[in-house]
Design an enzyme around this catalytic site. Structure first.
Site, PDB file in Angstrom:
ATOM      1  N   ARG A 136       0.859  -1.176   0.000  1.00 55.98           N
ATOM      2  CA  ARG A 136       0.000   0.000   0.000  1.00 55.98           C
ATOM      3  C   ARG A 136       0.891   1.220   0.000  1.00 55.98           C
ATOM      4  O   ARG A 136       1.791   1.333   0.847  1.00 55.98           O
ATOM      5  CB  ARG A 136      -0.906   0.015   1.244  1.00 55.98           C
ATOM      6  CG  ARG A 136      -1.966   1.084   1.175  1.00 55.98           C
ATOM      7  CD  ARG A 136      -2.678   1.302   2.491  1.00 55.98           C
ATOM      8  NE  ARG A 136      -1.916   2.209   3.359  1.00 55.98           N
ATOM      9  CZ  ARG A 136      -2.466   2.802   4.422  1.00 55.98           C
ATOM     10  NH1 ARG A 136      -3.726   2.549   4.751  1.00 55.98           N
ATOM     11  NH2 ARG A 136      -1.745   3.617   5.174  1.00 55.98           N
TER      12      ARG A 136
ATOM     13  N   TYR B  28      -2.790  11.802   5.938  1.00 62.24           N
ATOM     14  CA  TYR B  28      -3.052  10.458   6.462  1.00 62.24           C
ATOM     15  C   TYR B  28      -2.039   9.459   5.913  1.00 62.24           C
ATOM     16  O   TYR B  28      -1.638   9.519   4.756  1.00 62.24           O
ATOM     17  CB  TYR B  28      -4.473  10.004   6.049  1.00 62.24           C
ATOM     18  CG  TYR B  28      -4.552   8.517   6.182  1.00 62.24           C
ATOM     19  CD1 TYR B  28      -4.407   7.692   5.067  1.00 62.24           C
ATOM     20  CD2 TYR B  28      -4.596   7.941   7.439  1.00 62.24           C
ATOM     21  CE1 TYR B  28      -4.362   6.318   5.211  1.00 62.24           C
ATOM     22  CE2 TYR B  28      -4.559   6.579   7.577  1.00 62.24           C
ATOM     23  CZ  TYR B  28      -4.432   5.771   6.460  1.00 62.24           C
ATOM     24  OH  TYR B  28      -4.373   4.420   6.627  1.00 62.24           O
TER      25      TYR B  28
ATOM     26  N   ASP C  85      -4.989   3.973  -0.198  1.00 60.93           N
ATOM     27  CA  ASP C  85      -6.118   4.264   0.681  1.00 60.93           C
ATOM     28  C   ASP C  85      -6.470   5.750   0.592  1.00 60.93           C
ATOM     29  O   ASP C  85      -5.690   6.609   1.029  1.00 60.93           O
ATOM     30  CB  ASP C  85      -5.721   3.909   2.129  1.00 60.93           C
ATOM     31  CG  ASP C  85      -6.918   3.890   3.067  1.00 60.93           C
ATOM     32  OD1 ASP C  85      -6.768   3.353   4.175  1.00 60.93           O
ATOM     33  OD2 ASP C  85      -7.989   4.400   2.686  1.00 60.93           O
TER      34      ASP C  85
ATOM     35  N   HIS D 211      -8.930   7.023   2.074  1.00 60.69           N
ATOM     36  CA  HIS D 211      -9.350   7.286   3.461  1.00 60.69           C
ATOM     37  C   HIS D 211     -10.575   8.199   3.524  1.00 60.69           C
ATOM     38  O   HIS D 211     -10.600   9.186   4.279  1.00 60.69           O
ATOM     39  CB  HIS D 211      -8.194   7.865   4.272  1.00 60.69           C
ATOM     40  CG  HIS D 211      -8.131   7.296   5.664  1.00 60.69           C
ATOM     41  ND1 HIS D 211      -8.549   7.993   6.765  1.00 60.69           N
ATOM     42  CD2 HIS D 211      -7.701   6.096   6.118  1.00 60.69           C
ATOM     43  CE1 HIS D 211      -8.379   7.253   7.853  1.00 60.69           C
ATOM     44  NE2 HIS D 211      -7.865   6.091   7.484  1.00 60.69           N
TER      45      HIS D 211
ATOM     46  N   GLU E 215      -8.828   2.143  -2.031  1.00 56.39           N
ATOM     47  CA  GLU E 215      -9.587   1.878  -0.801  1.00 56.39           C
ATOM     48  C   GLU E 215     -10.311   3.120  -0.288  1.00 56.39           C
ATOM     49  O   GLU E 215      -9.785   4.228  -0.344  1.00 56.39           O
ATOM     50  CB  GLU E 215      -8.630   1.385   0.269  1.00 56.39           C
ATOM     51  CG  GLU E 215      -9.269   1.150   1.613  1.00 56.39           C
ATOM     52  CD  GLU E 215      -8.267   0.780   2.685  1.00 56.39           C
ATOM     53  OE1 GLU E 215      -7.137   0.388   2.341  1.00 56.39           O
ATOM     54  OE2 GLU E 215      -8.595   0.925   3.858  1.00 56.39           O
TER      55      GLU E 215
ATOM     56  N   GLU F 175     -13.799  -0.751   6.157  1.00 54.19           N
ATOM     57  CA  GLU F 175     -13.125  -1.009   7.443  1.00 54.19           C
ATOM     58  C   GLU F 175     -13.870  -0.343   8.592  1.00 54.19           C
ATOM     59  O   GLU F 175     -13.722  -0.751   9.739  1.00 54.19           O
ATOM     60  CB  GLU F 175     -11.682  -0.550   7.422  1.00 54.19           C
ATOM     61  CG  GLU F 175     -11.487   0.934   7.372  1.00 54.19           C
ATOM     62  CD  GLU F 175     -10.024   1.311   7.362  1.00 54.19           C
ATOM     63  OE1 GLU F 175      -9.258   0.713   6.575  1.00 54.19           O
ATOM     64  OE2 GLU F 175      -9.633   2.184   8.139  1.00 54.19           O
TER      65      GLU F 175
ATOM     66  N   ARG G  40     -13.844  -4.931   3.311  1.00 53.90           N
ATOM     67  CA  ARG G  40     -12.762  -4.660   4.265  1.00 53.90           C
ATOM     68  C   ARG G  40     -13.196  -4.879   5.717  1.00 53.90           C
ATOM     69  O   ARG G  40     -12.358  -4.921   6.608  1.00 53.90           O
ATOM     70  CB  ARG G  40     -12.311  -3.193   4.131  1.00 53.90           C
ATOM     71  CG  ARG G  40     -11.650  -2.855   2.838  1.00 53.90           C
ATOM     72  CD  ARG G  40     -10.157  -2.972   2.878  1.00 53.90           C
ATOM     73  NE  ARG G  40      -9.532  -2.078   3.832  1.00 53.90           N
ATOM     74  CZ  ARG G  40      -8.438  -2.416   4.527  1.00 53.90           C
ATOM     75  NH1 ARG G  40      -7.938  -3.625   4.394  1.00 53.90           N
ATOM     76  NH2 ARG G  40      -7.878  -1.584   5.366  1.00 53.90           N
TER      77      ARG G  40
ATOM     78  N   GLU H  99      -4.605  -7.300   5.060  1.00 51.72           N
ATOM     79  CA  GLU H  99      -3.713  -6.194   5.450  1.00 51.72           C
ATOM     80  C   GLU H  99      -2.843  -6.660   6.605  1.00 51.72           C
ATOM     81  O   GLU H  99      -3.329  -7.286   7.560  1.00 51.72           O
ATOM     82  CB  GLU H  99      -4.533  -4.975   5.880  1.00 51.72           C
ATOM     83  CG  GLU H  99      -3.678  -3.785   6.314  1.00 51.72           C
ATOM     84  CD  GLU H  99      -4.499  -2.549   6.600  1.00 51.72           C
ATOM     85  OE1 GLU H  99      -5.740  -2.644   6.641  1.00 51.72           O
ATOM     86  OE2 GLU H  99      -3.909  -1.475   6.773  1.00 51.72           O
TER      87      GLU H  99
ATOM     88  N   TRP I   5     -11.599  12.391   8.368  1.00 49.81           N
ATOM     89  CA  TRP I   5     -10.164  12.099   8.570  1.00 49.81           C
ATOM     90  C   TRP I   5      -9.790  10.835   7.824  1.00 49.81           C
ATOM     91  O   TRP I   5     -10.537   9.895   7.748  1.00 49.81           O
ATOM     92  CB  TRP I   5      -9.841  11.914  10.055  1.00 49.81           C
ATOM     93  CG  TRP I   5      -8.415  11.468  10.207  1.00 49.81           C
ATOM     94  CD1 TRP I   5      -7.269  12.210   9.984  1.00 49.81           C
ATOM     95  CD2 TRP I   5      -7.963  10.139  10.539  1.00 49.81           C
ATOM     96  NE1 TRP I   5      -6.168  11.452  10.176  1.00 49.81           N
ATOM     97  CE2 TRP I   5      -6.539  10.185  10.507  1.00 49.81           C
ATOM     98  CE3 TRP I   5      -8.605   8.943  10.834  1.00 49.81           C
ATOM     99  CZ2 TRP I   5      -5.763   9.049  10.792  1.00 49.81           C
ATOM    100  CZ3 TRP I   5      -7.829   7.825  11.109  1.00 49.81           C
ATOM    101  CH2 TRP I   5      -6.431   7.911  11.098  1.00 49.81           C
TER     102      TRP I   5
HETATM  103  C1  CS2 Z   1      -6.263   2.546   7.631  1.00 52.36           C
HETATM  104  C2  CS2 Z   1      -6.107   2.467   9.112  1.00 52.36           C
HETATM  105  O1  CS2 Z   1      -5.172   0.456   7.597  1.00 52.36           O
HETATM  106  C3  CS2 Z   1      -5.953   1.197   6.998  1.00 52.36           C
HETATM  107  O2  CS2 Z   1      -6.488   0.949   5.899  1.00 52.36           O
HETATM  108  O3  CS2 Z   1      -7.476   3.038   7.166  1.00 52.36           O
HETATM  109  O4  CS2 Z   1      -4.806   2.828   9.410  1.00 52.36           O
HETATM  110  C4  CS2 Z   1      -7.032   3.352   9.917  1.00 52.36           C
HETATM  111  O5  CS2 Z   1      -6.720   4.700   9.663  1.00 52.36           O
HETATM  112  C5  CS2 Z   1      -6.859   3.034  11.387  1.00 52.36           C
HETATM  113  O6  CS2 Z   1      -7.116   1.670  11.569  1.00 52.36           O
HETATM  114  C6  CS2 Z   1      -7.792   3.859  12.244  1.00 52.36           C
HETATM  115  O7  CS2 Z   1      -7.689   3.457  13.578  1.00 52.36           O
HETATM  116 MG    MG Z   2      -8.082   2.144   5.363  1.00 58.55          MG
END
Ligand code: CS2
Ligand code: MG
Length: 402
Positions: free
Chosen positions: A147, A159, A210, A212, A236, A262, A283, A339, A402
Site C-alpha cells: 500500500r 493520512y 487508501d 481514506h 480503498e 473497514e 474490508r 492487510e 479524517w
Molecule cells: C487505515 C487504518 O489500515 C488502513 O487501511 O485506514 O490505518 C485506519 O486509519 C486506522 O485503523 C484507524 O484506527
Molecule cells: Mg483504510
C-alpha cells in the site's frame, strides 16, 4: 458446557488494546478482540455492564443463538461500539468451540483452502522520492503487495505518512490533534506518484492505495479513472461509505478495483454495494463486523457477486483479531488479501502469537482454537492511556473526514 465468568482486559503495550476473556466450567477459556481505536473504554464498559452478565450460564457452543441474542435482543442495534462487543464475544466463543474440539479454528470454517495468506504491507514517505525508497525496501523484505501513501506537496501532513521513522500509529495520547486537507492538491498529485512507482518497480508488484474517505463520488471517479493505467490491486475507501449509491458513479467511469468497509459494522452497510457489484473487496474486519458468525454470512453473500475479502489489519486491531482473520482467510474460497501491519515487538510481550511472515505471506499454525494467548500479568504492566484519532479540516477550516 457453561460460561462461568468473563473479564475485559484493557492494556497498552505501545498502544491500547481491549481483550475479552470468557471462562467455562470445562476450564477452557476463549479470547476475543474488542479494540476500537479511540473508543476503547466505551466497548469495555458495554461488555462489562451489559453483555457479560447476560453471558453467564449460557452454553458457549451456541454461537448462532448467542450472536442473535446480542444483536436482535438489543433494541438499539448496530454501531461500532455494540458490534465490536458482539464481535469479541463471538470470537471468544469460536475460540472455545475449536479448543473444545481440539482443532485449529479454520477446521470449523471449511478447513484449509490455502496453506498461506497473501498480505499487503504499508509503504509511505514524506515525498515521492522517500516513498519510492520505502516501497523498494518492502519489496526487498519479500512483500508482493504494497500500500503506497505519500506526503502531498502543499499539504503539511496527511493520512498514512509517519512523521518520524516509527511505525505508523494514527492515535495520539490525549485529545485529537487537527490535520488539514486539500483535495485538489491530492487529486493533481496522486496519478504522478503511481506513474513513478510503476516506472521504477514494473507491473508485477501489487499496488494499493487508501483514499481514506476523502473524495466526493465525482472526485473519486476522476481519480479512479486517471490511475487506471497503473492497474492498482485496489483503491480503498474512495468515498465515505455512508452513501452506498455514491459508489455507482465510480463504477461508471473506471475499472480500478474498489475496496471499502473497514469502518462498517454489519451486512446492512454493504447490501447495495454488494448486490450492485459496486465494489471488489470487503474490508469489514472480524473485530468490528460482528465476528466470525456474521462475517461468514457477509463473505458468502459477497462471493455470489464475485467480491473477495480484504480485511482491515492495522496495528489498532489486536493479534487476537489478526489470528482469527488468518483462520477465516485460510478457509473461505473468496479470500482476496489480508492487510498486515506488524505489531511492535512490545505487543508480543503481552500477546503470544501463532502466525509468521514469510516471502509475502502469513501462515498460521495448528494450535487448537484461535491460537493466540494473552499474558495477563504482563498486560498489567501496560495500563491504558487515553488516545485519540486525529480530526481533519479542509484548509479553509471546514470540518472534513479524517
Ligand atoms: C487505515 C487504518 O489500515 C488502513 O487501511 O485506514 O490505518 C485506519 O486509519 C486506522 O485503523 C484507524 O484506527
Ligand atoms: Mg483504510
Amino acid at each position: 458446557m457453561k460460561i462461568t465468568d468473563a473479564k475485559v482486559i484493557v492494556c497498552s503495550p505501545g498502544r491500547n488494546f481491549v481483550t475479552l476473556k470468557i471462562f467455562t466450567d470445562s476450564g477452557i477459556y476463549g479470547l476475543g478482540d474488542a479494540t476500537l481505536n479511540g473508543m476503547e473504554k466505551a466497548v469495555a464498559v458495554y461488555l462489562e455492564n451489559y453483555c457479560i452478565p447476560a453471558l453467564i450460564g449460557r452454553d458457549p457452543r451456541n454461537t448462532e443463538d448467542i450472536w442473535h441474542y446480542f444483536y436482535r435482543g438489543v433494541y438499539w442495534k448496530r454501531g461500532s461500539v455494540s458490534m465490536t462487543a458482539i464481535s469479541a464475544i463471538d470470537m471468544a466463543l469460536w475460540d472455545i468451540k475449536a479448543k473444545t474440539l481440539n482443532t485449529p479454528l479454520y477446521n470449523l470454517l471449511g478447513g484449509r483452502s490455502r496453506d498461506r495468506i497473501l498480505v499487503y504491507c504499508h509503504a509511505n514517505g514524506k515525498d515521492v522520492e522517500e516513498t519510492i525508497e520505502k516501497v523498494g525496501s518492502k519489496i526487498e523484505k519479500g512483500f508482493r503487495a504494497v500500500r503506497v501513501q505519500s506526503g502531498i506537496p502543499g499539504i503539511q501532513h496527511t493520512y498514512g505518512v509517519t512523521l518520524d521513522n516509527k511505525p505508523y500509529e494514527p492515535a495520539t495520547r490525549g485529545l485529537a490533534h487537527e490535520e488539514y486537507w486539500d483535495t485538489s492538491k491530492y487529486l493533481n498529485f496522486l496519478p504522478s506518484l503511481f506513474g513513478k512507482v510503476r516506472e521504477v518497480f514494473g507491473d508485477d508488484i501489487h499496488l494499493l492505495h487508501d483514499v481514506h474517505h476523502r473524495c466526493t463520488p465525482v472526485e473519486a471517479a476522476r481519480l479512479a479513472k486517471e490511475i487506471e493505467p497503473f492497474h492498482l490491486f485496489w483503491l480503498e475507501d474512495p468515498v465515505t461509505g455512508e452513501l452506498q449509491e455514491g459508489l455507482r458513479l465510480i463504477r461508471k467511469h473506471s475499472t480500478t478495483p474498489i475496496a471499502i468497509g473497514e469502518v462498517f459494522n454489519s451486512v446492512y452497510d454493504y447490501t447495495t454495494l454488494i448486490t450492485e457489484q459496486l465494489i471488489d473487496y470487503i474490508r469489514m474486519p472480524l473485530v468490528h463486523g460482528g465476528g466470525i458468525t456474521h462475517l461468514l454470512k457477509v463473505a458468502a453473500m459477497a462471493s455470489v457477486y464475485h467480491i473477495n475479502t480484504g480485511f482491515h489489519g492495522a496495528t489498532d486491531l489486536s493479534p487476537v483479531n489478526l489470528a482469527s482473520a488468518l483462520h477465516f482467510n485460510t478457509a473461505i474460497n473468496n479470500f482476496g488479501i489480508q492487510e498486515y501491519m506488524p505489531h511492535q515487538e512490545i505487543v508480543h510481550d503481552v500477546f503470544k502469537i501463532n502466525y509468521s511472515f514469510n516471502d509475502g505471506y502469513l501462515s498460521i499454525d495448528d494450535s487448537p482454537g484461535i491460537g493466540v494467548d494473552i499474558d495477563e500479568k504482563k498486560a498489567l504492566k501496560f495500563p491504558y492511556e487515553k488516545a485519540s484519532l486525529p480530526v481533519n479540516r479542509k484548509t479553509d477550516g471546514t470540518m472534513f473526514y479524517w
